[in-house]
Design a protein around this motif. Structure first.
Motif, mmCIF file in Angstrom:
data_model
loop_
_atom_site.group_PDB
_atom_site.id
_atom_site.type_symbol
_atom_site.label_atom_id
_atom_site.label_comp_id
_atom_site.label_asym_id
_atom_site.label_seq_id
_atom_site.Cartn_x
_atom_site.Cartn_y
_atom_site.Cartn_z
ATOM 1 N N GLY A 1 19.465 0.121 14.187
ATOM 2 C CA GLY A 1 20.293 -1.071 14.271
ATOM 3 C C GLY A 1 19.589 -2.388 14.061
ATOM 4 N N VAL A 2 18.350 -2.360 13.549
ATOM 5 C CA VAL A 2 17.635 -3.608 13.257
ATOM 6 C C VAL A 2 17.939 -3.997 11.814
ATOM 7 C CG1 VAL A 2 15.386 -4.735 13.076
ATOM 8 C CG2 VAL A 2 15.801 -3.060 14.890
ATOM 9 N N GLU A 3 18.545 -5.159 11.633
ATOM 10 C CA GLU A 3 18.960 -5.576 10.299
ATOM 11 C C GLU A 3 17.916 -6.430 9.586
ATOM 12 O OE1 GLU A 3 22.703 -7.520 10.638
ATOM 13 O OE2 GLU A 3 23.780 -5.707 11.277
ATOM 14 N N ARG A 4 17.161 -7.212 10.340
ATOM 15 C CA ARG A 4 16.217 -8.131 9.714
ATOM 16 C C ARG A 4 14.792 -7.768 10.131
ATOM 17 N NH1 ARG A 4 18.098 -12.392 7.275
ATOM 18 N NH2 ARG A 4 16.205 -13.604 7.656
ATOM 19 N N PHE A 5 14.080 -7.138 9.230
ATOM 20 C CA PHE A 5 12.704 -6.727 9.493
ATOM 21 C C PHE A 5 11.917 -6.779 8.194
ATOM 22 C CE2 PHE A 5 15.092 -2.958 8.386
ATOM 23 C CZ PHE A 5 14.263 -2.265 7.514
ATOM 24 N N THR A 6 10.602 -6.846 8.333
ATOM 25 C CA THR A 6 9.718 -6.936 7.172
ATOM 26 C C THR A 6 8.622 -5.893 7.285
ATOM 27 O OG1 THR A 6 10.119 -9.311 6.931
ATOM 28 C CG2 THR A 6 8.131 -8.434 5.888
ATOM 29 N N VAL A 7 8.459 -5.085 6.236
ATOM 30 C CA VAL A 7 7.363 -4.118 6.151
ATOM 31 C C VAL A 7 6.248 -4.778 5.345
ATOM 32 C CG1 VAL A 7 6.673 -1.785 5.495
ATOM 33 C CG2 VAL A 7 9.056 -2.236 6.145
ATOM 34 N N ARG A 8 5.143 -5.081 6.014
ATOM 35 C CA ARG A 8 4.013 -5.726 5.344
ATOM 36 C C ARG A 8 3.008 -4.656 4.924
ATOM 37 N NH1 ARG A 8 3.875 -11.107 5.386
ATOM 38 N NH2 ARG A 8 5.489 -12.149 6.617
ATOM 39 N N VAL A 9 2.586 -4.722 3.686
ATOM 40 C CA VAL A 9 1.786 -3.645 3.086
ATOM 41 C C VAL A 9 0.534 -4.215 2.434
ATOM 42 C CG1 VAL A 9 1.820 -1.670 1.506
ATOM 43 C CG2 VAL A 9 3.947 -2.425 2.585
ATOM 44 N N ASN A 10 -0.566 -3.482 2.597
ATOM 45 C CA ASN A 10 -1.819 -3.800 1.907
ATOM 46 C C ASN A 10 -2.484 -2.486 1.548
ATOM 47 O OD1 ASN A 10 -3.853 -5.360 0.790
ATOM 48 N ND2 ASN A 10 -4.820 -5.868 2.738
ATOM 49 N N ASN A 11 -3.694 -2.552 1.006
ATOM 50 C CA ASN A 11 -4.422 -1.339 0.648
ATOM 51 C C ASN A 11 -5.894 -1.544 0.983
ATOM 52 O OD1 ASN A 11 -5.903 0.707 -1.047
ATOM 53 N ND2 ASN A 11 -3.802 1.235 -1.612
ATOM 54 N N ARG A 12 -6.448 -0.628 1.770
ATOM 55 C CA ARG A 12 -7.860 -0.738 2.172
ATOM 56 C C ARG A 12 -8.801 -0.693 0.973
ATOM 57 N NH1 ARG A 12 -9.961 0.725 7.232
ATOM 58 N NH2 ARG A 12 -8.838 -0.339 8.886
ATOM 59 N N LYS A 13 -8.402 -0.025 -0.093
ATOM 60 C CA LYS A 13 -9.261 0.027 -1.282
ATOM 61 C C LYS A 13 -9.436 -1.366 -1.874
ATOM 62 C CE LYS A 13 -8.169 4.773 -2.830
ATOM 63 N NZ LYS A 13 -7.039 5.138 -1.955
ATOM 64 N N VAL A 14 -8.382 -2.179 -1.808
ATOM 65 C CA VAL A 14 -8.493 -3.548 -2.308
ATOM 66 C C VAL A 14 -9.474 -4.329 -1.447
ATOM 67 C CG1 VAL A 14 -7.238 -5.645 -2.900
ATOM 68 C CG2 VAL A 14 -6.109 -3.428 -3.117
ATOM 69 N N LEU A 15 -9.347 -4.188 -0.139
ATOM 70 C CA LEU A 15 -10.280 -4.860 0.765
ATOM 71 C C LEU A 15 -11.707 -4.374 0.544
ATOM 72 C CD1 LEU A 15 -8.062 -4.735 3.962
ATOM 73 C CD2 LEU A 15 -8.829 -6.822 2.824
ATOM 74 N N SER A 16 -11.854 -3.059 0.359
ATOM 75 C CA SER A 16 -13.197 -2.512 0.118
ATOM 76 C C SER A 16 -13.765 -3.015 -1.204
ATOM 77 C CB SER A 16 -13.142 -0.977 0.113
ATOM 78 O OG SER A 16 -12.755 -0.486 1.377
ATOM 79 N N GLY A 17 -12.886 -3.152 -2.206
ATOM 80 C CA GLY A 17 -13.334 -3.693 -3.489
ATOM 81 C C GLY A 17 -13.809 -5.126 -3.370
ATOM 82 N N LEU A 18 -13.100 -5.907 -2.553
ATOM 83 C CA LEU A 18 -13.520 -7.288 -2.329
ATOM 84 C C LEU A 18 -14.875 -7.331 -1.636
ATOM 85 C CD1 LEU A 18 -12.896 -10.357 -2.237
ATOM 86 C CD2 LEU A 18 -11.856 -9.948 0.010
#
Length: 463
Positions: free
Chosen positions: A161-178
């Motif tokens: 029943g939650v209508e307003r939510f945000t799934v935030r996504v990243n990737n550890r490979k990107v962080l490791s590449g940085l």
């Protein structure tokens, strides 16, 4: 009956700090939340498992982070074995799959609902004993499993029943590449933990931790701050908008520029884009936001990472988190068993839903209370309640012969929706009075029509 012994000491009834009792209203809300979540897991083909609350300490130690090791409840059992209580359900899963992979086969999709324990500082929505509701896919590196993880998360929040939510996504490979580009690969654990604290401590404190804990130079710190700031610098449009996908594409492009030349980082960017396009194709509820500041503090994550926030209560923290962990099982077996999944923070989400709730929660699953008037009607009361239960209508019988007002107050306090009144006059007329507690409206129906009449009323919302 003998008199109570007033001379004996009375033990003060209390709970440990960070632990809680569940009164019926909270327990029912939790059961309802879990049932809706598990239903989503089953629709995606996940199967249930269970593991012990206690594991050998060597199974858990060093698998999460230095912080989780410090928070672990650890002791010697009566047999002198060094044991610990599980701090999450993912590390025990890795042990479980390594031990039973021959019988399970791969890919293996599981869900698991159970309590975990962490000796951390209690705070709003966070306890030392709490329930997790996990799902994972083991034995595949396909980004299809990452996409499905994001979709399951979205469907769970919609289901509860939650209508307003945000799934935030990243990737550890990107962080490791940085970090590879910056020459900080050996300090990756400290850097990732600092980034994970960003929402709580802010840019300045995170920069200070990068310098003191990870040994980052001023230039390296500036690059990391610039990277994690992409998510804040680019406008985050509303749910389901075309502009949201444009925003995510812009963030991914900016991330790709910073990790260009790192094979690992470029692979992570490609995986992020796969998740973005997959979620977009499914037109999932809520919204997916690519956020370079999402790192996840546990050391075992290797790829996609997820955190989910309620738009109306963002400060309560992530209510469902997880990611990909391709090497966690390697300490238990030589067979490669990559995995990806997420965990619903049941207690945290319940705390949020309690704040957002417009109406009080019921203290019973049964929508109907049968009142009593006299001993002569006892057997008819028993027959009536049994008939309703056989029809699938939850029914409670008030046990004592009390004034009707007392019984109706009880029904209202417990959260029953209807009270049935069948006194001598109703019994003589072979009828029953159905009283709706919320409105006070009462309707008299023939006794033979009671089940049908209640079923029809239960299909309609309360008045």
């Amino acid at each position: 009956m003998s008199a109570p012994d007033v001379s004996r000491d009375i033990v003060q009834p209390r709970t440990l700090k960070g632990f809680r009792d569940f009164l019926p209203e909270a327990a029912i809300a939790r059961e309802r939340l879990i049932a809706a979540t598990v239903d989503v897991y089953r629709r995606y083909g996940f199967s249930p498992i269970d593991t012990p609350a206690l594991e050998y300490t060597e199974v858990l130690l060093g698998k999460g982070s230095d912080e989780s090791d410090k928070q672990m409840y650890r002791f010697d059992d009566p047999g002198g074995r060094d044991v610990a209580m599980r701090f999450d359900l993912t590390v025990p899963l890795a042990r479980f799959v390594a031990q039973h992979v021959g019988a399970l086969g791969t890919p293996f999709k599981r869900y698991h609902v159970g309590p975990v324990w962490r000796g951390e500082s209690p705070q709003r929505g966070r306890y030392r004993e709490f329930l997790q509701c996990d799902f994972d896919t083991i034995g595949t590196e396909s980004t299809m499993a990452d996409i499905e993880t994001a979709l399951v998360i979205a469907d769970v929040f919609a289901a509860v029943g939650v209508e307003r939510f945000t799934v935030r996504v990243n990737n550890r490979k990107v962080l490791s590449g940085l970090l590879e580009r910056l020459g900080l690969t050996d300090q990756s654990a400290a850097v990732l933990r600092a980034i994970d604290k960003l929402p709580k401590i802010g840019d300045d404190a995170m920069a200070d931790e990068l310098r003191t804990q990870a040994g980052a130079t001023a230039a390296q710190t500036d690059h990391i701050l610039r990277f994690v700031g992409f998510g804040a610098d680019v406008q985050s449009p509303g749910h389901g908008s075309a502009a949201l996908d444009e925003r995510n594409t812009a963030v991914i492009t900016a991330m790709a520029d910073l990790v260009a030349g790192s094979v690992l980082g470029e692979r992570g960017v490609a995986e992020l884009d796969d998740v973005r396009t997959g979620v977009q194709a499914a037109t999932a509820p809520g919204r997916l936001v690519i956020d370079p500041a999402i790192a996840r503090g546990l050391d075992y994550y290797t790829g996609t990472v997820f955190e989910t926030f309620l738009d109306e209560l963002p400060d309560i923290g992530s209510c469902m988190s997880g990611g990909r962990y391709d090497d966690l099982a390697s300490v238990y077996t030589k067979q490669r068993l990559p995995g990806v999944g997420a965990s619903l923070g049941v207690d945290r989400l319940l705390a949020a839903l309690e704040e957002l709730a417009d109406e009080p929660q019921p203290a019973t699953w049964a929508p109907v209370l049968v009142t009593r008037f006299d001993a002569e009607g006892t057997m008819e009361t028993v027959r009536m309640a049994a008939e309703l239960r056989r029809a699938g209508i939850g029914t409670e019988v008030y046990p004592d012969l009390r004034k009707l007002g007392t019984q109706l107050k009880y029904a209202d306090r417990r959260g029953h929706r209807f009270a049935l009144i069948a006194g001598p006059e109703e019994r003589a007329a072979a009828s029953v009075q159905i009283k709706e507690l919320s409105s006070g409206d009462a309707t008299t129906v023939d006794r033979t029509d009671l089940v049908t009449a209640l079923q029809r009323r239960l299909e309609s919302p309360p008045r």
